[in-house]
Write an enzyme that holds these catalytic residues in place. Structure first.
Site, PDB file in Angstrom:
ATOM      1  N   GLU A 181       0.555  -1.135   0.248  1.00 53.79           N
ATOM      2  CA  GLU A 181       0.060  -0.051   0.022  1.00 53.79           C
ATOM      3  C   GLU A 181       0.633   0.917   0.098  1.00 53.79           C
ATOM      4  OE1 GLU A 181      -3.085  -0.307   3.377  1.00 53.79           O
ATOM      5  OE2 GLU A 181      -4.426  -1.674   1.782  1.00 53.79           O
ATOM      6  N   GLU A 331      -6.341  -8.558   0.296  1.00 51.27           N
ATOM      7  CA  GLU A 331      -6.420  -8.627   1.339  1.00 51.27           C
ATOM      8  C   GLU A 331      -7.919  -8.430   1.319  1.00 51.27           C
ATOM      9  OE1 GLU A 331      -4.434  -6.045   4.067  1.00 51.27           O
ATOM     10  OE2 GLU A 331      -2.163  -6.704   3.155  1.00 51.27           O
TER      11      GLU A 331
HETATM   12  C1  GAL Z   1      -4.001  -2.779   5.269  1.00 54.44           C
HETATM   13  C2  GAL Z   1      -2.494  -3.273   5.472  1.00 54.44           C
HETATM   14  C3  GAL Z   1      -2.159  -4.105   6.357  1.00 54.44           C
HETATM   15  C4  GAL Z   1      -3.628  -4.097   7.153  1.00 54.44           C
HETATM   16  C5  GAL Z   1      -4.354  -4.409   7.314  1.00 54.44           C
HETATM   17  C6  GAL Z   1      -5.759  -4.437   8.497  1.00 54.44           C
HETATM   18  O1  GAL Z   1      -4.228  -1.771   4.851  1.00 54.44           O
HETATM   19  O2  GAL Z   1      -2.139  -4.021   4.036  1.00 54.44           O
HETATM   20  O3  GAL Z   1      -1.150  -4.758   6.544  1.00 54.44           O
HETATM   21  O4  GAL Z   1      -2.770  -3.003   8.018  1.00 54.44           O
HETATM   22  O5  GAL Z   1      -4.496  -2.658   6.259  1.00 54.44           O
HETATM   23  O6  GAL Z   1      -6.976  -3.669   7.987  1.00 54.44           O
END
Ligand code: GAL
Length: 692
Positions: A181, A331
């Site tokens: 990100e 994710e």
């Molecule tokens: C994302 C990030 C992850 C974790 C996640 C939690 O933005 O890439 O490492 O922090 O959020 O929601």
């Protein structure tokens, strides 16, 4: 048969217990670079470095029992990989990858560059990020480096090279994620120097910059590039602020490519390289970022735990549009996040809904974040598949259900991609330019975009979101909600699309400025006003709604433009009612036929019901018909087609069952379909016969 398939079958033969459903997947030969991975990856972010090694086997067994076939690892583990400058330790990672392989997992490796170790920032503090107010970041969080630092890039290149050398030919490693990100820019000295070099490259001479930015205004004239301040906000020339976004886009793209360039020669061509991005992120131009990446990947979180399926679907469609190709959901939340004002968990069934929504919109992977919360660290409250005791959380069975279904459906999903006859144009320049000078505080460009998208998606059951430069020939209808920044080449391409029989719809504020954020000398829609045969006489910010009457009727709020037809064959579709106001009786929507195509200009931000009427008539005029007739608005319908197949996916986002009128030739293939209905929060999929 690809390497992965061979390895999976070998593992089964050796009794290593590849998940049954995965082992049945046929891994058809695919005409892509990634020939040897299952059509759908399901998995989780796993951080072996955070756990004692004795625990790894148990975790991997539980992952397998959850139906996972993929782990993403290593993306923050720099201090473990390189505990001191130049001393690398990959032995633990070798063992973690070997353990994952024993359990039949595909592996995605993240380069750890979002989290530089303390030795690095202590010895070379100049790599630390500086914010717009001049404050230098410290150690302890993440993303605390400067995106322009040459020294930092050297370290990034080195760690990426070491990883690629070591695992680039490992058959289990199916992909690579650069950093994590990327986003916050830096205002350190190197960034300022890079900014000046960027401007020099963009404009050639400082005179040209002065001309494009109209720097006679407020005595802004620059004698040399090095006089130009680096700013993201504040009372600056809009040309400077828009170019700041261009600079940040170019710098982040190059930051990522710095690692890609080092890795490419060292890794198998079948493995993808991507980076994971965030929702509606305004930080940089994501189309530009993805030009030299193999696929798009993003992190989908439902912040408040109350999904608006249409709005979320729009973001998936945008990510698909970065490369006009299927993508990875790198994710997503197992229930809740930990960074919202109220971290509400999704309702039972919604985690599964969200996974299928991603797939319906083109995801070929669904990876959860994260596997298990650590005892300490910043994110202990985040949703996870396991609890702190290492046992499954209540969400685990739902995730296991999802994983099993997706793996079962994988052979059907293989080689298919979301179908759509409608495209919407998303322009980062326009979004930024509107945000820089909203003129009405409530003119949120994403909300404006989503208001257009909503009825189109619900009624057409498939919308692609693409860059203004994309090839549009395959679409019957193209809608550009707020194409404020419109360049000559873009206008020419849109004109060609219309002349070839396409139907183009422009929304309010379109065609007003060029790519230095300067006003076009002609009125909106600027370089498309001749084709439209009409121009915007004046625009108005509204603090009260005005009426709309004609082919569609209702109200407009926030923004309204009075359109003057110039050509005789322009048809006025709707006018305003605004007793005693400037807009009363003035055209609000006009259209003009151009051969078999048409161009339509919608001058107002319409209320949802009026927008829905408009969408109905636009789709009818363009000959776009839905796959499923009369679907309830809670029912999301998506079609994936390709490889000679067509697959219908129906997702019920509602709390009650909904009837689904199956189209001719539809055959149930799985999910919660019974008695002509899709169950509450249920998902069902059907084959639709052969692709056209
Ligand atoms: C994302 C990030 C992850 C974790 C996640 C939690 O933005 O890439 O490492 O922090 O959020 O929601």
């Amino acid at each position: 048969m690809g390497l992965w398939a061979g390895r999976a079958l070998l593992a089964v033969a050796l009794g290593m217990g590849i998940p049954a459903a995965l082992a049945q997947t046929r891994f058809p030969e695919r005409a892509t670079a990634f020939a040897d991975k299952p059509a759908v990856a399901v998995g989780v972010a796993w951080y072996p470095e955070q756990w004692p090694e004795e625990r790894w086997e148990t975790d991997l067994r539980l992952m397998r029992e959850t139906g996972f076939n993929t782990v993403r690892i290593a993306e923050f583990a720099w201090s473990r990989m390189e505990p001191e400058e130049g001393r690398f330790d990959f032995a633990w990672l070798d063992r973690a990858i070997a353990a994952a392989k024993r359990h039949g997992m595909m592996v995605v490796i993240g380069t750890p560059t979002a989290a530089p170790p303390a030795w690095l920032t202590q010895k070379y503090p100049e790599v630390l990020r500086v914010d717009e107010n001049g404050a230098r970041a410290g150690h302890g969080g993440r993303r605390h480096f400067s995106f322009a630092s040459a020294r930092y890039r050297d370290f990034c290149r080195q760690i990426a090279t070491e990883l690629a050398k070591r695992y680039g030919h490992d058959p289990a490693v199916v992909g690579w994620q650069i950093d994590n990100e990327v986003g916050p820019p830096s205002f350190d000295e190197e960034s300022v120097a890079a900014w000046h070099a960027f401007l020099q490259k963009r404009y050639g001479t400082v005179d040209e910059l002065n001309r494009r930015w109209t720097t006679e205004y407020w005595s802004q004239h620059y004698n040399s590039f090095d006089q130009v301040p680096l700013h993201a906000t504040g009372q600056q020339n809009p040309g400077l602020l828009l170019d700041f976004k261009h600079f940040v886009s170019a710098t982040w793209t190059d930051y990522v490519q710095n690692q890609v360039r080092a890795m490419r020669p060292l890794i198998d061509a079948r493995a993808f390289i991507t980076t994971n991005t965030m929702f509606w992120n305004a930080g940089f131009d994501h189309f530009q970022m993805h030009q030299d990446l193999d696929l798009a990947a993003w992190d989908n979180y439902i912040q408040e735990g109350r999904p608006d399926w249409v709005a979320n679907g729009a973001n998936h469609d945008l990510v698909r549009g970065y490369k006009q190709h299927n993508f990875w959901l790198m994710e997503t939340q197992p229930g809740r996040v930990d960074w919202a004002p109220v971290n509400r968990a999704l309702d039972p069934g919604q985690v599964r809904e969200m996974a299928w929504q991603a797939v319906a919109h083109g995801a070929d992977a669904v990876l959860y974040w994260q596997w298990r919360p650590t005892a300490n660290g910043q994110e202990t409250y985040h949703g996870a598949v396991l609890g702190q005791d290492g046992q499954p959380n209540p969400i685990q069975p739902e995730i296991a259900h999802t994983a099993t279904d997706l793996t079962r459906a994988a052979p059907l999903l293989a080689d298919t991609a979301p179908a759509a006859d409608v495209a919407m144009l998303f322009s980062y320049d326009s979004r930024w330019a509107i945000d820089l000078q909203r003129h009405h505080k409530d003119f949120d460009p994403i909300k404006a975009f989503t208001d257009f998208y909503r009825p189109l998606r619900v009624q057409a059951q498939g919308v692609h979101i693409v860059a203004p430069e994309a090839d549009l020939a395959r679409y019957r209808l193209v809608v550009a909600p707020n194409l404020m920044v419109l360049t000559e080449p873009q206008a020419k391409a849109l004109e060609a699309y219309v002349r070839a029989g396409g139907h183009l719809v422009l929304g309010p504020r379109s065609g007003m400025r060029d790519d230095a954020d300067a006003l076009w000398p002609q009125r909106q829609p600027g370089p498309l006003s001749n084709l439209l045969g009409a121009r915007v006489a004046q625009y108005y910010a509204l603090d009260e709604s005005v009426g709309i009457t004609g082919a569609v009727s209702g109200k407009a709020a926030i923004w309204a433009e009075d359109i003057t037809p110039v050509a005789r064959d322009v048809q006025v579709l709707a006018t305003y009612t605004d007793k005693g106001g400037w807009l009363d009786g003035k055209p609000a929507i006009v259209t003009r036929k151009v051969g078999r195509g048409s161009i339509t200009y919608v001058g107002a931000w319409l209320d949802p019901a009026t927008m829905a009427q408009l969408a109905t008539s636009l789709l009818a005029d363009a000959g776009v018909t839905p796959t499923v007739a009369g679907a309830d608005p809670d029912l999301e319908i998506g079609v994936r087609a390709g490889g000679g197949k067509r697959l219908l996916i129906a997702i019920n986002h509602g709390k009650t069952a909904h009837a689904l009128a199956l189209p001719a030739g539809a055959t149930p293939a799985g999910g919660d379909w019974a008695d002509g209905q899709v169950a509450a929060h249920g998902v069902a999929w059907f084959t639709l016969g052969r692709d056209k």
